[in-house]
Scaffold this motif. Structure first.
Motif, PDB file in Angstrom:
ATOM      1  N   UNK A  29      -5.993 -17.924 -10.334  1.00  0.00           N
ATOM      2  CA  UNK A  29      -4.855 -18.808 -10.091  1.00  0.00           C
ATOM      3  C   UNK A  29      -3.868 -18.121  -9.148  1.00  0.00           C
ATOM      4  N   UNK A  30      -2.904 -18.888  -8.654  1.00  0.00           N
ATOM      5  CA  UNK A  30      -1.868 -18.314  -7.786  1.00  0.00           C
ATOM      6  C   UNK A  30      -1.096 -17.220  -8.515  1.00  0.00           C
ATOM      7  N   UNK A  31      -0.832 -17.442  -9.812  1.00  0.00           N
ATOM      8  CA  UNK A  31      -0.082 -16.458 -10.587  1.00  0.00           C
ATOM      9  C   UNK A  31      -0.881 -15.163 -10.747  1.00  0.00           C
ATOM     10  N   UNK A  32      -2.177 -15.278 -10.951  1.00  0.00           N
ATOM     11  CA  UNK A  32      -3.028 -14.092 -11.076  1.00  0.00           C
ATOM     12  C   UNK A  32      -3.086 -13.330  -9.753  1.00  0.00           C
ATOM     13  N   UNK A  33      -3.207 -14.061  -8.654  1.00  0.00           N
ATOM     14  CA  UNK A  33      -3.215 -13.416  -7.338  1.00  0.00           C
ATOM     15  C   UNK A  33      -1.920 -12.647  -7.106  1.00  0.00           C
ATOM     16  N   UNK A  34      -0.789 -13.290  -7.442  1.00  0.00           N
ATOM     17  CA  UNK A  34       0.508 -12.647  -7.227  1.00  0.00           C
ATOM     18  C   UNK A  34       0.640 -11.384  -8.070  1.00  0.00           C
ATOM     19  N   UNK A  35       0.177 -11.447  -9.326  1.00  0.00           N
ATOM     20  CA  UNK A  35       0.261 -10.291 -10.210  1.00  0.00           C
ATOM     21  C   UNK A  35      -0.622  -9.152  -9.709  1.00  0.00           C
ATOM     22  N   UNK A  36      -1.817  -9.496  -9.234  1.00  0.00           N
ATOM     23  CA  UNK A  36      -2.735  -8.479  -8.709  1.00  0.00           C
ATOM     24  C   UNK A  36      -2.180  -7.848  -7.437  1.00  0.00           C
ATOM     25  N   UNK A  37      -1.741  -8.682  -6.506  1.00  0.00           N
ATOM     26  CA  UNK A  37      -1.272  -8.169  -5.215  1.00  0.00           C
ATOM     27  C   UNK A  37       0.010  -7.356  -5.344  1.00  0.00           C
ATOM     28  N   UNK A  38       0.843  -7.689  -6.311  1.00  0.00           N
ATOM     29  CA  UNK A  38       2.066  -6.906  -6.517  1.00  0.00           C
ATOM     30  C   UNK A  38       1.719  -5.452  -6.828  1.00  0.00           C
ATOM     31  N   UNK A  39       0.701  -5.260  -7.659  1.00  0.00           N
ATOM     32  CA  UNK A  39       0.269  -3.898  -8.003  1.00  0.00           C
ATOM     33  C   UNK A  39      -0.380  -3.231  -6.800  1.00  0.00           C
ATOM     34  N   UNK A  40      -1.247  -3.975  -6.088  1.00  0.00           N
ATOM     35  CA  UNK A  40      -1.958  -3.378  -4.951  1.00  0.00           C
ATOM     36  C   UNK A  40      -1.009  -2.978  -3.832  1.00  0.00           C
ATOM     37  N   UNK A  41       0.021  -3.786  -3.574  1.00  0.00           N
ATOM     38  CA  UNK A  41       0.998  -3.430  -2.533  1.00  0.00           C
ATOM     39  C   UNK A  41       1.736  -2.153  -2.918  1.00  0.00           C
ATOM     40  N   UNK A  42       2.146  -2.073  -4.182  1.00  0.00           N
ATOM     41  CA  UNK A  42       2.869  -0.885  -4.640  1.00  0.00           C
ATOM     42  C   UNK A  42       2.028   0.372  -4.465  1.00  0.00           C
ATOM     43  N   UNK A  43       0.777   0.304  -4.875  1.00  0.00           N
ATOM     44  CA  UNK A  43      -0.079   1.494  -4.799  1.00  0.00           C
ATOM     45  C   UNK A  43      -0.577   1.744  -3.380  1.00  0.00           C
ATOM     46  N   UNK A  44      -0.680   0.682  -2.596  1.00  0.00           N
ATOM     47  CA  UNK A  44      -0.991   0.876  -1.170  1.00  0.00           C
ATOM     48  C   UNK A  44       0.106   1.697  -0.506  1.00  0.00           C
ATOM     49  N   UNK A  45       1.343   1.362  -0.808  1.00  0.00           N
ATOM     50  CA  UNK A  45       2.476   2.101  -0.225  1.00  0.00           C
ATOM     51  C   UNK A  45       2.516   3.549  -0.712  1.00  0.00           C
ATOM     52  N   UNK A  46       1.903   3.803  -1.875  1.00  0.00           N
ATOM     53  CA  UNK A  46       1.845   5.174  -2.403  1.00  0.00           C
ATOM     54  C   UNK A  46       0.615   5.927  -1.899  1.00  0.00           C
ATOM     55  N   UNK A  47      -0.253   5.228  -1.130  1.00  0.00           N
ATOM     56  CA  UNK A  47      -1.448   5.870  -0.596  1.00  0.00           C
ATOM     57  C   UNK A  47      -2.556   6.062  -1.611  1.00  0.00           C
ATOM     58  N   UNK A  48      -2.623   5.180  -2.620  1.00  0.00           N
ATOM     59  CA  UNK A  48      -3.608   5.349  -3.697  1.00  0.00           C
ATOM     60  C   UNK A  48      -4.953   4.704  -3.366  1.00  0.00           C
ATOM     61  N   UNK A  49      -5.482   4.996  -2.186  1.00  0.00           N
ATOM     62  CA  UNK A  49      -6.797   4.485  -1.794  1.00  0.00           C
ATOM     63  C   UNK A  49      -7.855   5.548  -2.043  1.00  0.00           C
ATOM     64  N   UNK A  50      -8.997   5.132  -2.562  1.00  0.00           N
ATOM     65  CA  UNK A  50     -10.159   6.015  -2.637  1.00  0.00           C
ATOM     66  C   UNK A  50     -11.033   5.728  -1.423  1.00  0.00           C
ATOM     67  N   UNK A  51     -12.132   6.471  -1.272  1.00  0.00           N
ATOM     68  CA  UNK A  51     -12.976   6.307  -0.092  1.00  0.00           C
ATOM     69  C   UNK A  51     -13.604   4.925  -0.038  1.00  0.00           C
TER      70      UNK A  51
END
Length: 255
Positions: free
Chosen positions: A15-37
């Motif tokens: 759902x839109x709400x699930x997407x928003x909840x998921x992306x909020x976390x991914x944006x935060x950790x993307x900005x922290x550089x939390x990517x694996x290979x």
């Protein structure tokens, strides 16, 4: 994403709400550089699962997240390529493409069949998707471009000696020259298929703020002007160059 349940497969509907909840976390950790290979670090998946559970009351898995991220990545790859072309913009209010005309769209789709369904497709959270995936594509994380993967091997020839007939020497030189031309043409062809770089664009919020500063500009005129300016960076720059007392008159001439 399907999960086995007895002899049946249960599909997760995002759902839109699930997407928003998921992306909020991914944006935060993307900005922290939390990517694996090959994706995200384990704690990012755990944080995403927890946030979707708390915000939406839905249990998801790492596989669900990986599958959804592939969808976001596909959206970014196709839409960003469209937006890099003249005649296209992004409708931030309705979460879909702005297209100058059907002719512009038809010409683009003729050369890019995979984009056909995006003419009226609503893609929410575009800002978050762009934040996450623009850096990944620029750095080549998780994938290689055709130009990176297809490198022609170097061809070496022994130096010509007096023992080799002159005609044979010329033939070797001709082959070397032909291979060089083929390599150049091949690499040029690969580069032609690479996504074009995203052009600079003034953020819609800044355009709206600039219009709101113009004295006595009616709401309807403001909205019409906004619709034109988000499609043309050149018009935005032209507006910025005008003195404040000339901006309203110029915009009304455009409308």
């Amino acid at each position: 994403m399907a999960a086995p349940k007895g002899n049946k497969r249960v599909y997760l509907t995002w759902t839109d709400e699930m997407d928003a909840a998921l992306l909020a976390v991914l944006v935060e950790h993307h900005n922290n550089g939390d990517h694996a290979q090959n994706g995200w670090k384990p704690h990012v998946y755990n944080a995403s699962i927890r946030n979707v559970r708390e915000k939406c009351g839905v249990e998801i898995t790492k596989d669900n997240i990986a599958s959804r991220c592939k969808t976001f990545d596909k959206h970014y790859e196709i839409i960003s390529k469209i937006l890099s072309q003249s005649g296209f913009g992004w409708d931030w209010e309705n979460d879909k493409l702005l297209i100058d005309s059907d002719d512009v769209w038809n010409r683009y789709v003729e050369a890019n069949k995979a984009a056909a369904c995006y003419k009226t497709k609503v893609v929410k959270n575009w800002e978050a998707i762009t934040t996450i995936y623009s850096k990944d594509h620029a750095n080549g994380e998780g994938a290689r471009t055709g130009a990176e993967s297809a490198q022609l091997p170097a061809v070496e020839f022994e130096e010509a000696t007096p023992d080799i007939p002159q005609k044979r020497q010329r033939t070797g030189e001709a082959i070397l020259s032909m291979l060089g031309d083929m390599r150049t043409s091949f690499q040029d062809a690969l580069k032609a298929n690479e996504p074009l770089p995203m052009p600079h664009a003034t953020p819609p919020a800044q355009i709206l703020a600039t219009l709101e500063e113009i004295p006595d500009l009616a709401r309807s005129d403001l909205l019409r002007s906004y619709g034109k300016l988000i499609l043309s960076e050149r018009l935005v720059q032209a507006l910025m160059e005008l003195p404040m007392d000339m901006r309203k008159e110029w915009l009304l001439m455009l409308n």
